[in-house]
Design an enzyme around this catalytic site. Structure first.
Site, PDB file in Angstrom:
ATOM      1  N   ASP A 172      -2.696  -4.855   0.449  1.00 31.31           N
ATOM      2  CA  ASP A 172      -2.216  -6.165   0.881  1.00 31.31           C
ATOM      3  C   ASP A 172      -2.891  -6.667   2.154  1.00 31.31           C
ATOM      4  OD1 ASP A 172      -0.946  -4.256   2.458  1.00 31.31           O
ATOM      5  OD2 ASP A 172       1.083  -4.917   1.970  1.00 31.31           O
ATOM      6  N   MET A 209       0.818  -1.210   0.000  1.00 27.20           N
ATOM      7  CA  MET A 209       0.000   0.000   0.000  1.00 27.20           C
ATOM      8  C   MET A 209       0.853   1.262   0.000  1.00 27.20           C
ATOM      9  SD  MET A 209      -3.020  -1.105   2.685  1.00 27.20           S
ATOM     10  CE  MET A 209      -3.991   0.387   2.394  1.00 27.20           C
ATOM     11  N   HIS A 210       0.203   2.396  -0.233  1.00 31.79           N
ATOM     12  CA  HIS A 210       0.734   3.745  -0.017  1.00 31.79           C
ATOM     13  C   HIS A 210       1.783   4.206  -1.024  1.00 31.79           C
ATOM     14  CE1 HIS A 210      -1.219   3.016   3.794  1.00 31.79           C
ATOM     15  NE2 HIS A 210      -0.288   2.163   4.178  1.00 31.79           N
TER      16      HIS A 210
END
Length: 489
Positions: A237, A78-79
């Site tokens: 995830d 992520m991110h």
């Protein structure tokens, strides 16, 4: 029919082939490089992901009727910030979730814009790893690159784009950008303005189990797939791993011991804790979840074993650990800074309590316990909200250790359920693909039918009491050294 789950991780992509009844037919993993151009920075080349995914898909389906593949979906780190220009070319290397360069921008968002406003706009506060601070960093430090941005993407969504030609993301992954109004499941106009971007730079939003389009003809031909293969939005995830462990619906819990560590609590109701110590995100089942995330979990043990001790015999090292709850050595597992609940990119790892009789096994035990204590930090916040959790699923590389699972069960005082298939995000991605293709009516139905518990680690009352005492000492260490971290940079 077959369904493929692609878990785009930090060090490798794992691809999983699942039949409609949930049976795993094949698993393939492909590594790619991770770059650290400056201390605390972490980047990858999206083209490396795509090369690995293509090679992995070919290997995954070798020996299987590739034309029977019906859907492909994702779990992904992520991110991360992936930026494309007007020709859909990658502008710069992706800035990853564990990158700590945005301390200045994170402080600006939290202190100048204000945590209350951020929580109002997005249900979360700013963390150094989130996407919005990365955009502000680009705007300040790389204005020429920033001016070229036509599309802002997350890592797994770049792969979905290369497969489908669609600029897309899902609600769970978008929740970690600090650009999404999580409660109302839409992009935040206020955050778009704060970051100096335009709405059209952001991808279209989908539920995790929705198809975004079909596979591109040229990619289908290259792989030998049918042109009807559905490309499904997928999930971040941790949300994908939660699907893969059956942590969907209301009041379920999953702990992930991967490179990072998380405690994930699913809910049908939206909620935010008072201090935003936990992330409040949308879930892949169409509802919500609370999540505490630590940046270094199983990676702490890997660092200790590989770099410090110099061994690959992880289980052998753990065999020397015999007395739980008695260790006088503590370890703060903040090797890459920390997110939940401290939100401090400058935090670093620390051993304390060693003496002349401290052994190698004591140090190894401290690493395992330190990760468990840090997960408990987030669990305590969830309990403060009145959330009652009595048991949890567990997944990730660290979950392969019987000792670590026992430590987790007793540090948290929870029953730890071990599931039959511990494949995390890749299995969750395959399940999401199956739901999108109509194999199951909903994510909850699929989880109920496919996820089986095969073992449960019960906490021991006496050991829980010992770990309660140890935890009370652990929580005093970080406040005592917090001010030093800034000086030690």
């Amino acid at each position: 029919m077959y369904y493929i789950g692609i878990d785009l991780g930090t060090s490798a992509v794992k691809l999983l082939l699942m039949s409609g009844n949930g049976h795993i037919e094949n698993i393939v993993s492909k590594d790619y490089p991770l770059y650290f151009p400056h201390p605390g920075w972490s980047e990858q080349n999206p083209e490396d992901w795509w090369t690995a995914v293509l090679a992995g898909l070919k290997e995954l389906t070798e020996g299987f009727p590739a034309d029977k593949v019906a859907g492909i979906s994702f779990g992904g780190q992520m991110h991360g910030l992936v930026v494309l220009d007007g020709e859909d070319q990658v502008i710069r290397p992706a800035i990853l979730w564990n990158d700590g360069r945005t301390a200045k921008q994170t402080d600006y968002l939290n202190q100048v814009i204000g945590k209350e406003k951020l929580s109002e706009y997005t249900a979360n506060i700013a963390f150094a790893g989130f996407t919005a601070p990365k955009l502000l960093w680009m705007k300040e430090e790389e204005p020429e690159n920033f001016s070229k941005i036509a599309k802002i993407m997350l890592p797994k969504d770049y792969i979905a784009y290369r497969l489908s030609g669609v600029h897309c993301t899902d609600y769970s992954d978008a929740s970690g950008m600090l650009l999404l109004d999580v409660k109302n499941r839409k992009w935040s106009d206020e955050m778009i303005q704060i970051c100096g971007i335009r709405r059209e730079m952001l991808p279209d939003l989908y539920e995790s189990y929705e198809a975004v389009g079909a596979i591109l003809p040229e990619v289908a031909e290259q792989l030998g797939f049918s042109g009807q293969v559905k490309i499904v939005a997928g999930a971040g995830d941790n949300a994908a791993a939660a699907v893969g462990t059956g942590t969907v619906g209301d009041g379920k819990c999953n702990i992930s011991l991967g490179t990072s560590g998380t405690i994930f609590i699913s809910s049908k109701k939206f909620g935010v804790d008072e201090h935003n110590g936990l992330h409040s995100f949308d879930h892949a089942d169409g509802h919500y979840h609370l999540m505490g995330c630590m940046l270094s979990a199983a990676s702490c043990n890997k660092w200790w074993m590989d770099e410090i001790i110099g061994t690959d015999q992880y289980q052998e090292e753990q065999k020397e650990i015999r007395e739980l709850g008695e260790n006088h050595v503590f370890f703060l597992p903040y090797l890459m800074g920390e997110r939940s609940p401290h939100n401090n990119p400058d935090a670093r790892g620390l051993f304390i309590g060693m003496s002349m009789d401290t052994t190698r096994a004591d140090m190894t035990q401290a690493v395992l316990e330190g990760v468990a204590f840090a997960i408990r930090d987030s669990f305590e916040i969830a309990k403060s909200l009145g959330i009652r959790i009595e048991r949890t699923k567990i997944c990730g590389g660290g979950a392969k250790s019987p000792l670590w699972k026992k430590i987790i069960a007793n540090v948290l005082g929870l029953k730890v359920d071990v599931i039959e298939t511990e494949e995390g995000p890749s299995y969750g991605g395959a399940i999401l693909a199956a739901v999108a293709c109509g194999e199951y009516g909903s994510v909850e139905e699929a989880a109920e039918k496919l996820i089986k518990v095969v073992d449960t680690i019960e906490p021991d009352a006496g050991l829980v009491r010992k770990y309660d005492e140890r935890y009370e000492k652990f929580v005093k260490i970080y406040p005592a050294v917090r001010e030093l971290y800034q000086e030690l940079k």
